[in-house]
Design a protein around this motif. Structure first.
Motif, PDB file in Angstrom:
ATOM      1  N   ALA A  59       0.827  -1.205   0.000  1.00  0.00           N
ATOM      2  CA  ALA A  59       0.000   0.000   0.000  1.00  0.00           C
ATOM      3  C   ALA A  59       0.854   1.245   0.000  1.00  0.00           C
ATOM      4  N   VAL A  60       2.014   1.179   0.652  1.00  0.00           N
ATOM      5  CA  VAL A  60       2.910   2.334   0.672  1.00  0.00           C
ATOM      6  C   VAL A  60       3.320   2.708  -0.741  1.00  0.00           C
ATOM      7  N   ALA A  61       3.674   1.706  -1.538  1.00  0.00           N
ATOM      8  CA  ALA A  61       4.096   1.982  -2.905  1.00  0.00           C
ATOM      9  C   ALA A  61       2.969   2.608  -3.713  1.00  0.00           C
ATOM     10  N   MET A  62       1.731   2.111  -3.520  1.00  0.00           N
ATOM     11  CA  MET A  62       0.604   2.643  -4.271  1.00  0.00           C
ATOM     12  C   MET A  62       0.258   4.057  -3.845  1.00  0.00           C
ATOM     13  N   LEU A  63       0.387   4.336  -2.549  1.00  0.00           N
ATOM     14  CA  LEU A  63       0.039   5.652  -2.042  1.00  0.00           C
ATOM     15  C   LEU A  63       1.136   6.679  -2.264  1.00  0.00           C
ATOM     16  N   LEU A  88      -3.672   2.151  10.127  1.00  0.00           N
ATOM     17  CA  LEU A  88      -3.662   0.812   9.536  1.00  0.00           C
ATOM     18  C   LEU A  88      -2.271   0.439   9.025  1.00  0.00           C
ATOM     19  N   LEU A  89      -1.545   1.419   8.484  1.00  0.00           N
ATOM     20  CA  LEU A  89      -0.169   1.182   8.063  1.00  0.00           C
ATOM     21  C   LEU A  89       0.808   1.635   9.136  1.00  0.00           C
ATOM     22  N   PRO A  90       1.887   0.889   9.345  1.00  0.00           N
ATOM     23  CA  PRO A  90       2.983   1.442  10.128  1.00  0.00           C
ATOM     24  C   PRO A  90       3.724   2.460   9.277  1.00  0.00           C
ATOM     25  N   ILE A  99      -7.553  -5.628   1.078  1.00  0.00           N
ATOM     26  CA  ILE A  99      -6.895  -4.681   1.969  1.00  0.00           C
ATOM     27  C   ILE A  99      -6.232  -3.539   1.202  1.00  0.00           C
ATOM     28  N   ILE A 100      -5.685  -3.821   0.004  1.00  0.00           N
ATOM     29  CA  ILE A 100      -4.994  -2.774  -0.730  1.00  0.00           C
ATOM     30  C   ILE A 100      -5.971  -1.707  -1.233  1.00  0.00           C
ATOM     31  N   ASN A 101      -7.251  -2.065  -1.353  1.00  0.00           N
ATOM     32  CA  ASN A 101      -8.274  -1.119  -1.803  1.00  0.00           C
ATOM     33  C   ASN A 101      -9.138  -0.576  -0.668  1.00  0.00           C
ATOM     34  N   ASP A 102      -8.850  -0.949   0.562  1.00  0.00           N
ATOM     35  CA  ASP A 102      -9.578  -0.470   1.734  1.00  0.00           C
ATOM     36  C   ASP A 102      -9.353   1.040   1.886  1.00  0.00           C
ATOM     37  N   ILE A 103     -10.415   1.832   2.022  1.00  0.00           N
ATOM     38  CA  ILE A 103     -10.252   3.284   2.147  1.00  0.00           C
ATOM     39  C   ILE A 103      -9.493   3.668   3.407  1.00  0.00           C
ATOM     40  N   THR A 104      -9.440   2.784   4.392  1.00  0.00           N
ATOM     41  CA  THR A 104      -8.767   3.130   5.644  1.00  0.00           C
ATOM     42  C   THR A 104      -7.252   2.929   5.582  1.00  0.00           C
ATOM     43  N   ILE A 105      -6.706   2.538   4.421  1.00  0.00           N
ATOM     44  CA  ILE A 105      -5.257   2.355   4.281  1.00  0.00           C
ATOM     45  C   ILE A 105      -4.471   3.563   4.794  1.00  0.00           C
ATOM     46  N   PRO A 106      -4.814   4.818   4.424  1.00  0.00           N
ATOM     47  CA  PRO A 106      -4.062   5.946   4.983  1.00  0.00           C
ATOM     48  C   PRO A 106      -4.573   6.389   6.347  1.00  0.00           C
ATOM     49  N   GLU A 110     -20.576  -3.434  21.477  1.00  0.00           N
ATOM     50  CA  GLU A 110     -20.538  -2.377  20.471  1.00  0.00           C
ATOM     51  C   GLU A 110     -19.525  -1.314  20.898  1.00  0.00           C
ATOM     52  N   ALA A 111     -18.846  -0.726  19.935  1.00  0.00           N
ATOM     53  CA  ALA A 111     -17.848   0.305  20.219  1.00  0.00           C
ATOM     54  C   ALA A 111     -17.786   1.264  19.046  1.00  0.00           C
ATOM     55  N   ILE A 112     -17.237   2.452  19.302  1.00  0.00           N
ATOM     56  CA  ILE A 112     -17.083   3.449  18.254  1.00  0.00           C
ATOM     57  C   ILE A 112     -15.761   4.179  18.472  1.00  0.00           C
ATOM     58  N   ASN A 113     -15.077   4.496  17.383  1.00  0.00           N
ATOM     59  CA  ASN A 113     -13.855   5.300  17.515  1.00  0.00           C
ATOM     60  C   ASN A 113     -13.804   6.379  16.435  1.00  0.00           C
ATOM     61  N   PHE A 114     -13.136   7.477  16.787  1.00  0.00           N
ATOM     62  CA  PHE A 114     -12.970   8.641  15.922  1.00  0.00           C
ATOM     63  C   PHE A 114     -11.492   8.927  15.799  1.00  0.00           C
ATOM     64  N   ASN A 115     -11.035   9.311  14.622  1.00  0.00           N
ATOM     65  CA  ASN A 115      -9.621   9.631  14.464  1.00  0.00           C
ATOM     66  C   ASN A 115      -9.417  10.789  13.495  1.00  0.00           C
ATOM     67  N   ILE A 116      -8.391  11.591  13.774  1.00  0.00           N
ATOM     68  CA  ILE A 116      -7.912  12.614  12.848  1.00  0.00           C
ATOM     69  C   ILE A 116      -6.399  12.495  12.790  1.00  0.00           C
ATOM     70  N   GLY A 117      -5.819  12.750  11.629  1.00  0.00           N
ATOM     71  CA  GLY A 117      -4.374  12.619  11.523  1.00  0.00           C
ATOM     72  C   GLY A 117      -3.867  12.994  10.157  1.00  0.00           C
ATOM     73  N   THR A 118      -2.608  12.643   9.902  1.00  0.00           N
ATOM     74  CA  THR A 118      -1.947  12.975   8.657  1.00  0.00           C
ATOM     75  C   THR A 118      -1.225  11.758   8.118  1.00  0.00           C
ATOM     76  N   PHE A 119      -1.090  11.731   6.794  1.00  0.00           N
ATOM     77  CA  PHE A 119      -0.365  10.655   6.113  1.00  0.00           C
ATOM     78  C   PHE A 119       0.581  11.321   5.117  1.00  0.00           C
ATOM     79  N   LEU A 120       1.887  11.224   5.357  1.00  0.00           N
ATOM     80  CA  LEU A 120       2.906  11.779   4.462  1.00  0.00           C
ATOM     81  C   LEU A 120       3.556  10.628   3.702  1.00  0.00           C
ATOM     82  N   SER A 121       3.456  10.660   2.388  1.00  0.00           N
ATOM     83  CA  SER A 121       4.102   9.638   1.555  1.00  0.00           C
ATOM     84  C   SER A 121       5.252  10.257   0.795  1.00  0.00           C
ATOM     85  N   PHE A 122       6.242   9.451   0.486  1.00  0.00           N
ATOM     86  CA  PHE A 122       7.386   9.958  -0.285  1.00  0.00           C
ATOM     87  C   PHE A 122       8.025   8.814  -1.066  1.00  0.00           C
TER      88      PHE A 122
END
Length: 409
Positions: A12-16, A77-79, A163-170, A397-409
């Protein structure tokens, strides 16, 4: 359990991170050296079930101690990743070598990004460090006329496209360990909530040339023991294969794929308790302008749920059947992508088995916003709801919220 649930994929890193050229390319004689990677960090807030019932293998977080809510700052989802490539051409063959290194940001002294430091210091405490996960070491050789051979440790075939097409990859998806106060370096995304994790396998594969949009891959892999079972010798490798098709028509792009695997399990629960595990998945992705629909379905016999061969039998060699699907839609508005996906992973009891607390199904829905602040920097916001139900009808049942950044290079 945590290690098998939370290893995430470098492909996924390579694709992103790349649309062709690598972040760094160095030429030295007949060789080209490439570098790619990512750094991603998220704030994750989880509201967990505070009247929890027992669900063995359930993925909805539950109250720990006196707290039903949890905050963490972690990878998604990605390290994070730093991947190296070595590329050359000799005697008409394209030859490549790849190495993938995956650190994280969560405190960890366990020797793996997904094994937290233990007693006597406890988890997520001062003086801890993060660790380095080396999950890819492989080579490829071939060309467009003869196809490509791939040998080494790399991601498998079954479950890869889901998994490679999962929107949560980033992003984050289901919070996993990030919801329980001792975060690992990856979250779940939709692992165990629509597909089984593809995992990294020692393998030898052959991929055919492209025939009018069709490609096929066949290979063998180092057989895995069921999670929690004693190590066992295997007289034969595992086998897996994939068929994929890509076409364009009337301004639309269609991708379809199907994969399968099979492996013999030996002496599970005692001598003579042998069985053969098998699994199959199929699905695809349709892209029309800025709109995209994707979905994958899988079915397994003696494969289990969430991770390969986790809860795959009753402990005495009697197989459990499983299935699941992930459905997804996204739409781009300029630099912003809106997406939603829904997934279910179900696990049946073995014939004659009585196990009321075993997970029957894990369900998840995620809604996300992914804004490209630059071509390499993405801002991410997601909300995810998870439900885990056991075979007696009890559920968490559970719920989670997240905000963040994804820097690719």
């Amino acid at each position: 359990m945590k290690s098998n649930q939370r290893k995430l994929i470098a492909a996924a890193v390579a694709m992103l991170s790349s649309t062709g050229a690598s972040a760094l390319e160095l030429n030295a004689g007949d060789y080209k050296f490439t570098v790619n990677g990512n750094i991603n960090v998220h704030y994750i807030y989880s509201s967990c079930e505070n009247n929890a019932v027992a669900v063995g293998g359930g993925l909805a977080c539950t109250e720990t101690g006196s707290a039903g809510n949890n905050s963490s700052i972690s990878n998604g989802l990605l390290p994070a990743a730093l991947t190296f490539g070595i590329i050359t051409q000799q005697a008409g063959l394209d030859i490549e070598g790849h190495f993938g290194f995956y650190p994280g940001v969560s405190s960890n002294d366990g020797g793996s990004p997904n094994l937290q430091q233990g007693a006597p210091l406890g988890t997520n405490v001062a003086l801890a460090t993060t660790a380095l996960d080396v999950r890819q070491v492989y080579l490829t050789f071939g060309n467009k006329d003869i196809g490509t051979f791939s040998l080494g440790r790399n991601f498998g075939l079954f479950g890869f496209d889901a998994i490679i097409n999962d929107i949560t990859i980033p992003g984050v998806g289901a919070a996993g360990a990030a919801a329980v106060g001792a975060p690992a370096n990856t979250t779940l995304g939709s692992i165990g909530l629509g597909y089984i994790y593809v995992d990294t396998l020692a393998q030898i594969n052959y991929t055919t040339p492209d025939f009018a949009g069709f490609k096929a891959t066949v290979g063998i892999y180092d057989p895995l023991n069921p999670v929690g079972a004693a190590a066992s010798q295997h007289s034969a490798p595992g086998f897996h294969g994939k068929l994929q098709y890509t076409t364009n028509f009337s301004g639309a792009k269609l991708y379809l794929s199907a994969t399968g695997l099979t492996q013999k399990q030996n002496d599970v629960g005692g001598p003579g308790n042998n069985y053969t595990s098998s699994a199959f998945d199929f699905g695809g992705k349709l892209t029309i302008a800025d709109f995209e629909l994707a979905g994958w379905y899988y079915v397994g016999d003696g494969v289990g749920t969430t991770a390969l061969f986790l809860n795959s039998d009753d402990g005495a060699g009697n197989k459990r059947e499983s299935d699941g699907f992930l459905a997804q839609a996204t739409y781009k508005l300029g630099a912003t992508k809106l997406g939603v996906n829904y997934g279910v992973s179900s696990l049946d009891l073995a014939g004659g088995e009585v196990n009321p607390t075993l997970v029957k199904d894990n369900k998840k829905i995620t809604g996300g916003i992914y804004h490209s602040l630059t071509k390499n920097l993405t801002l991410v916001g997601e909300v995810t709801a998870v439900e885990a139900k056991n075979h007696s009808g009890g559920k968490n049942e559970a719920i989670n919220f997240n905000i963040g950044t994804f820097l690719s290079f």
